[in-house]
Design a protein around this motif. Structure first.
Motif, mmCIF file in Angstrom:
data_model
loop_
_atom_site.group_PDB
_atom_site.id
_atom_site.type_symbol
_atom_site.label_atom_id
_atom_site.label_comp_id
_atom_site.label_asym_id
_atom_site.label_seq_id
_atom_site.Cartn_x
_atom_site.Cartn_y
_atom_site.Cartn_z
ATOM 1 N N GLU A 3 30.006 -21.235 -24.281
ATOM 2 C CA GLU A 3 28.793 -21.792 -24.877
ATOM 3 C C GLU A 3 29.115 -23.183 -25.400
ATOM 4 N N GLU A 31 35.191 -12.771 -15.583
ATOM 5 C CA GLU A 31 34.237 -12.934 -16.685
ATOM 6 C C GLU A 31 34.303 -14.371 -17.162
ATOM 7 N N THR A 90 32.487 -16.549 -20.192
ATOM 8 C CA THR A 90 31.596 -16.603 -21.346
ATOM 9 C C THR A 90 31.912 -17.889 -22.097
ATOM 10 N N GLN A 138 43.597 -14.104 -19.614
ATOM 11 C CA GLN A 138 42.434 -14.360 -20.451
ATOM 12 C C GLN A 138 42.665 -15.695 -21.147
ATOM 13 N N GLY A 195 34.701 -20.283 -25.840
ATOM 14 C CA GLY A 195 34.461 -18.998 -25.198
ATOM 15 C C GLY A 195 35.705 -18.491 -24.509
ATOM 16 N N THR A 196 35.494 -17.563 -23.553
ATOM 17 C CA THR A 196 36.630 -16.968 -22.829
ATOM 18 C C THR A 196 36.378 -16.994 -21.333
#
Length: 180
Positions: free
Chosen positions: A153, A149, A151, A121, A167-168
């Motif tokens: 911005e 995933e 994510t 992550q 984000g991640t």
């Protein structure tokens, strides 16, 4: 008058070849025998030279002419194998190699990598988008790493030319690509 013809053996009219040659050989003088033996040895040697030694020498010369080319090809193949080995070694993505890649890109302050047995992550804070993608695209192109995933911005001033993102990114490690 009747005559009775009896069958004669086929070899009765002519002498045997082996016996004839032996009789002739014994009739020769010692000097003539020596010359004949020398002639047979010379003809045998010439036949051996033409039929065996000369083709071997021609083949040896051809192989000696090919040897430098083959050695050059061997060096090239050795270099290619070394390059392939280095590429395969570099292609193994580990958490340490990902951290190194992020540090080389100057993202050690903006990116934090946490890892679990099956995934990574990556948390990003105010990182330059172009620098982040330049650092991550080779990692994400590896088939051993799969994005689970994403994510992100855009943060900061929207009027800035260079975008910053936060984000991640969660990446799943498959097979040997997830080795530590």
């Amino acid at each position: 008058m009747t005559r009775t013809l009896t069958a004669m053996p086929a070899s009765a009219g002519r002498p045997r070849v082996g016996q004839d040659l032996l009789r002739r050989w014994q009739g020769l003088a010692a000097r003539e025998r020596g010359m004949l033996l020398l002639m047979v040895l010379a003809i045998g040697g010439a036949a051996l030279w033409v039929g065996w030694w000369e083709p071997l020498q021609k083949q040896r010369v051809q192989l000696q002419a090919e040897l430098p080319r083959l050695r050059a090809q061997q060096r090239q193949l050795h270099d290619l194998l070394g390059t392939l080995h280095r590429q395969r070694t570099a292609a193994v993505i580990t958490a340490a190699s990902l951290r190194t890649r992020l540090k080389e890109a100057g993202l050690q302050q903006q990116a934090t990598l946490s890892e679990s047995p099956a995934q990574w992550q990556l948390a990003v804070r105010e990182a330059p988008a172009d620098t982040l993608w330049n650092a991550l695209l080779p990692v994400l192109a590896n088939p051993a790493v799969q994005v689970q995933e994403l994510t992100l911005e855009r943060t900061g001033n929207p009027n800035m030319a260079a975008a910053r993102v936060s984000g991640t990114i969660v990446m799943k490690r498959n097979g040997s690509g997830g080795a530590r």
